[in-house]
Design a protein around this motif. Structure first.
Motif, PDB file in Angstrom:
ATOM      1  N   GLY A   1      -6.608  39.019 -37.879  1.00 60.90           N
ATOM      2  CA  GLY A   1      -7.459  39.973 -38.575  1.00 60.90           C
ATOM      3  C   GLY A   1      -7.958  41.083 -37.677  1.00 60.90           C
ATOM      4  N   GLY A   2      -7.193  41.410 -36.635  1.00 62.66           N
ATOM      5  CA  GLY A   2      -7.563  42.486 -35.725  1.00 62.66           C
ATOM      6  C   GLY A   2      -8.478  42.078 -34.593  1.00 62.66           C
ATOM      7  N   GLU A   3      -8.891  40.804 -34.538  1.00 66.26           N
ATOM      8  CA  GLU A   3      -9.801  40.334 -33.498  1.00 66.26           C
ATOM      9  C   GLU A   3      -9.142  39.240 -32.669  1.00 66.26           C
ATOM     10  N   GLU A   4      -9.374  39.272 -31.354  1.00 70.31           N
ATOM     11  CA  GLU A   4      -8.836  38.236 -30.487  1.00 70.31           C
ATOM     12  C   GLU A   4      -9.456  36.896 -30.842  1.00 70.31           C
ATOM     13  N   ASP A   5      -8.623  35.861 -30.928  1.00 66.85           N
ATOM     14  CA  ASP A   5      -9.082  34.529 -31.326  1.00 66.85           C
ATOM     15  C   ASP A   5      -8.821  33.570 -30.170  1.00 66.85           C
ATOM     16  N   THR A   6      -9.875  33.231 -29.420  1.00 65.72           N
ATOM     17  CA  THR A   6      -9.713  32.373 -28.244  1.00 65.72           C
ATOM     18  C   THR A   6      -9.395  30.937 -28.632  1.00 65.72           C
ATOM     19  N   ARG A   7      -9.971  30.442 -29.750  1.00 68.25           N
ATOM     20  CA  ARG A   7      -9.667  29.073 -30.163  1.00 68.25           C
ATOM     21  C   ARG A   7      -8.177  28.929 -30.464  1.00 68.25           C
ATOM     22  N   ALA A   8      -7.610  29.877 -31.200  1.00 73.24           N
ATOM     23  CA  ALA A   8      -6.188  29.810 -31.521  1.00 73.24           C
ATOM     24  C   ALA A   8      -5.345  29.838 -30.248  1.00 73.24           C
ATOM     25  N   ALA A   9      -5.708  30.686 -29.299  1.00 70.29           N
ATOM     26  CA  ALA A   9      -4.943  30.769 -28.051  1.00 70.29           C
ATOM     27  C   ALA A   9      -5.013  29.470 -27.264  1.00 70.29           C
ATOM     28  N   GLU A  10      -6.201  28.857 -27.207  1.00 68.13           N
ATOM     29  CA  GLU A  10      -6.379  27.627 -26.433  1.00 68.13           C
ATOM     30  C   GLU A  10      -5.671  26.434 -27.060  1.00 68.13           C
ATOM     31  N   LEU A  11      -5.523  26.427 -28.382  1.00 70.86           N
ATOM     32  CA  LEU A  11      -4.897  25.295 -29.068  1.00 70.86           C
ATOM     33  C   LEU A  11      -3.402  25.521 -29.326  1.00 70.86           C
ATOM     34  N   LEU A  12      -2.868  26.654 -28.857  1.00 74.29           N
ATOM     35  CA  LEU A  12      -1.453  26.949 -29.052  1.00 74.29           C
ATOM     36  C   LEU A  12      -0.588  25.998 -28.229  1.00 74.29           C
ATOM     37  N   LEU A  13       0.367  25.346 -28.880  1.00 70.83           N
ATOM     38  CA  LEU A  13       1.290  24.435 -28.207  1.00 70.83           C
ATOM     39  C   LEU A  13       2.642  25.083 -27.939  1.00 70.83           C
ATOM     40  N   LYS A  14       3.143  25.854 -28.908  1.00 74.52           N
ATOM     41  CA  LYS A  14       4.446  26.487 -28.769  1.00 74.52           C
ATOM     42  C   LYS A  14       4.455  27.832 -29.481  1.00 74.52           C
ATOM     43  N   MET A  15       5.285  28.740 -28.964  1.00 72.78           N
ATOM     44  CA  MET A  15       5.499  30.035 -29.603  1.00 72.78           C
ATOM     45  C   MET A  15       6.970  30.379 -29.539  1.00 72.78           C
ATOM     46  N   LYS A  16       7.483  30.963 -30.607  1.00 71.32           N
ATOM     47  CA  LYS A  16       8.831  31.531 -30.602  1.00 71.32           C
ATOM     48  C   LYS A  16       8.814  32.801 -31.428  1.00 71.32           C
ATOM     49  N   MET A  17       9.179  33.932 -30.820  1.00 75.50           N
ATOM     50  CA  MET A  17       9.271  35.203 -31.527  1.00 75.50           C
ATOM     51  C   MET A  17      10.690  35.720 -31.355  1.00 75.50           C
ATOM     52  N   GLU A  18      11.388  35.929 -32.482  1.00 75.54           N
ATOM     53  CA  GLU A  18      12.773  36.360 -32.438  1.00 75.54           C
ATOM     54  C   GLU A  18      12.928  37.739 -33.068  1.00 75.54           C
ATOM     55  N   GLU A  19      13.720  38.593 -32.415  1.00 73.95           N
ATOM     56  CA  GLU A  19      14.042  39.899 -32.966  1.00 73.95           C
ATOM     57  C   GLU A  19      15.505  40.195 -32.686  1.00 73.95           C
ATOM     58  N   SER A  20      16.106  41.036 -33.535  1.00 79.31           N
ATOM     59  CA  SER A  20      17.511  41.381 -33.375  1.00 79.31           C
ATOM     60  C   SER A  20      17.764  42.753 -33.971  1.00 79.31           C
ATOM     61  N   GLU A  21      18.996  43.240 -33.771  1.00 78.34           N
ATOM     62  CA  GLU A  21      19.370  44.505 -34.398  1.00 78.34           C
ATOM     63  C   GLU A  21      19.246  44.372 -35.916  1.00 78.34           C
ATOM     64  N   GLY A  22      18.884  45.448 -36.569  1.00 81.96           N
ATOM     65  CA  GLY A  22      18.705  45.419 -38.002  1.00 81.96           C
ATOM     66  C   GLY A  22      17.284  45.141 -38.430  1.00 81.96           C
ATOM     67  N   GLY A  23      16.405  44.862 -37.456  1.00 81.69           N
ATOM     68  CA  GLY A  23      14.997  44.693 -37.766  1.00 81.69           C
ATOM     69  C   GLY A  23      14.641  43.356 -38.378  1.00 81.69           C
ATOM     70  N   LEU A  24      13.363  43.190 -38.686  1.00 79.27           N
ATOM     71  CA  LEU A  24      12.713  42.015 -39.243  1.00 79.27           C
ATOM     72  C   LEU A  24      12.550  40.920 -38.187  1.00 79.27           C
ATOM     73  N   SER A  25      11.491  41.045 -37.390  1.00 75.14           N
ATOM     74  CA  SER A  25      11.159  40.037 -36.382  1.00 75.14           C
ATOM     75  C   SER A  25      10.462  38.859 -37.041  1.00 75.14           C
ATOM     76  N   ALA A  26      10.697  37.658 -36.501  1.00 70.74           N
ATOM     77  CA  ALA A  26      10.117  36.431 -37.049  1.00 70.74           C
ATOM     78  C   ALA A  26       9.337  35.706 -35.967  1.00 70.74           C
ATOM     79  N   LEU A  27       8.196  35.160 -36.352  1.00 78.05           N
ATOM     80  CA  LEU A  27       7.304  34.483 -35.415  1.00 78.05           C
ATOM     81  C   LEU A  27       7.052  33.058 -35.873  1.00 78.05           C
ATOM     82  N   GLU A  28       7.046  32.118 -34.922  1.00 79.52           N
ATOM     83  CA  GLU A  28       6.668  30.732 -35.192  1.00 79.52           C
ATOM     84  C   GLU A  28       5.669  30.281 -34.133  1.00 79.52           C
ATOM     85  N   LEU A  29       4.503  29.828 -34.576  1.00 81.37           N
ATOM     86  CA  LEU A  29       3.456  29.328 -33.685  1.00 81.37           C
ATOM     87  C   LEU A  29       3.093  27.904 -34.100  1.00 81.37           C
TER      88      LEU A  29
END
Length: 362
Positions: free
Chosen positions: A21-49
């Protein structure tokens, strides 16, 4: 120019920074276990947290970390910044499209968040539409306006003609149109960037094997190479046949050495490919089509799949100069896909695929 460190510090923290929501969230960052962000030609990036969904409270108890009503909600805006925590760089901005809760015996619950960038809305609805007497740039501007995006367009002012969208989503239509013109689209924040492939350069990096570049697999493949591309058509207004042929690359991207078509000619002889699935109605259109098809094949001659120390600057369109791979494969590659990964065991890593049209010295 040599490899440049991703941080000014010898030891630095690279846990992703999250904004909800436009604000840094420290709780979310501290509890993050894994991240994967994929992008390719043709656009539409996908994120998994993936988060731990169990948090300690000040009174020594525990509670659900992200209950209903939290900022991790369907449709909620999310931004991810990666790299050194003291100067992170944005790698993703979009909206949450899915939430998955996982409950296992003897373990705290986990919450997986899936998100896509602003092109997500361009893939949801199929439509049929006719664009009469418009250039590709005009079409991109019209689609961007429908999506509420700011178009940033390089060239593509021609050819002007009538273009049909046949029961396609806006994203599928744009991809089909731009592929024919050898152009690419990407989302940058709230901007829709569209440029001919030969003019895309989203940055430049130097990577050395067994330094920042931890792993690489390279292939030089002649199977998809040709020495000529041809197309035929009919000019209705002039009542004349159309014929076009391309035998050399025009926009082959970064790198230097011997092009695949030349290697093919010297080893196996001439090979021609005819394009029969596209209709063309003008000489200029036919010439552009054969040149785009030739260049797209030529750029796939060398393909590298690598893993490097996490680097938020390594994005689709980046020119990456690799060394330590030997004379044949040391070259500058154009990144066609990137995957930014983070977990508690390996930290921040970036996988990428790059293409190069040239083979170095044998």
């Amino acid at each position: 120019m040599s490899e440049v460190s991703v941080s000014d510090e010898a030891v630095y923290a690279a846990r992703p920074t999250l904004r909800l929501g436009g604000e840094e969230d420290t709780r979310a960052a501290e509890l993050l276990l894994k991240m994967k962000m994929e992008e390719s030609e043709g656009g539409l990036s996908a994120l998994e947290l993936r988060f731990s969904n169990w948090a300690s409270t000040l009174d020594g108890g525990a509670e659900e970390a992200f209950p209903a009503g939290s900022r991790l909600r369907l449709g909620g805006p999310i931004e991810v910044y990666a790299g050194d925590e003291t100067s992170p760089r944005e790698i993703f901005r979009g909206k949450i499209t899915a939430l998955e809760a996982d409950y296992q015996p003897g373990a705290p619950p986990e919450l997986t968040v899936l998100a896509e960038d602003a092109l997500q809305q361009a893939r949801l609805e199929r439509r049929s539409k006719l664009y009469a007497d418009q250039s590709p740039a005009d079409i991109v501007r019209a689609v961007a306006a429908e999506l509420g995006l700011t178009p940033v367009i390089t060239a593509l002012t021609g050819p002007t003609g009538t273009w049909a969208q046949y029961n396609e989503s806006d994203l599928a239509f744009l991809r089909r149109l731009l592929s024919r013109l050898d152009a690419d689209l990407q989302i940058v924040g709230t901007e829709l960037h569209v440029s001919p492939r030969g003019e895309v350069r989203r940055g430049a990096l130097e990577l050395t094997l067994h330094s920042q570049l931890s792993r690489a697999r390279v292939i030089a493949d002649l199977a998809d190479q040709v020495t000529a591309i041809t197309v035929r058509g009919w000019d209705v207004a002039a009542g004349a046949a159309i014929k076009s042929e391309s035998r050399a690359g025009a926009h082959l991207g970064p790198g230097r050495g011997t092009p695949g078509a030349e290697v093919l000619r010297d080893t196996f002889g001439e090979r021609s490919e005819h394009i029969g699935h596209f209709a063309v109605g003008a000489d200029s259109e036919a010439a552009a089509l054969t040149q785009a098809a030739f260049d797209q094949r030529a750029r796939r001659f060398l393909r590298v799949d690598g893993t490097t120390e996490g680097n938020a600057q390594l994005r689709v369109g980046t020119h990456v100069s690799l060394s330590g791979l030997g004379a044949r494969f040391d070259n500058t590659y154009y990144v066609v896909s990137a995957c930014h990964r983070y977990d508690l065991r390996d930290g921040y890593r970036t996988d990428f695929v790059g293409e190069c049209a040239y083979l170095g010295a044998s």
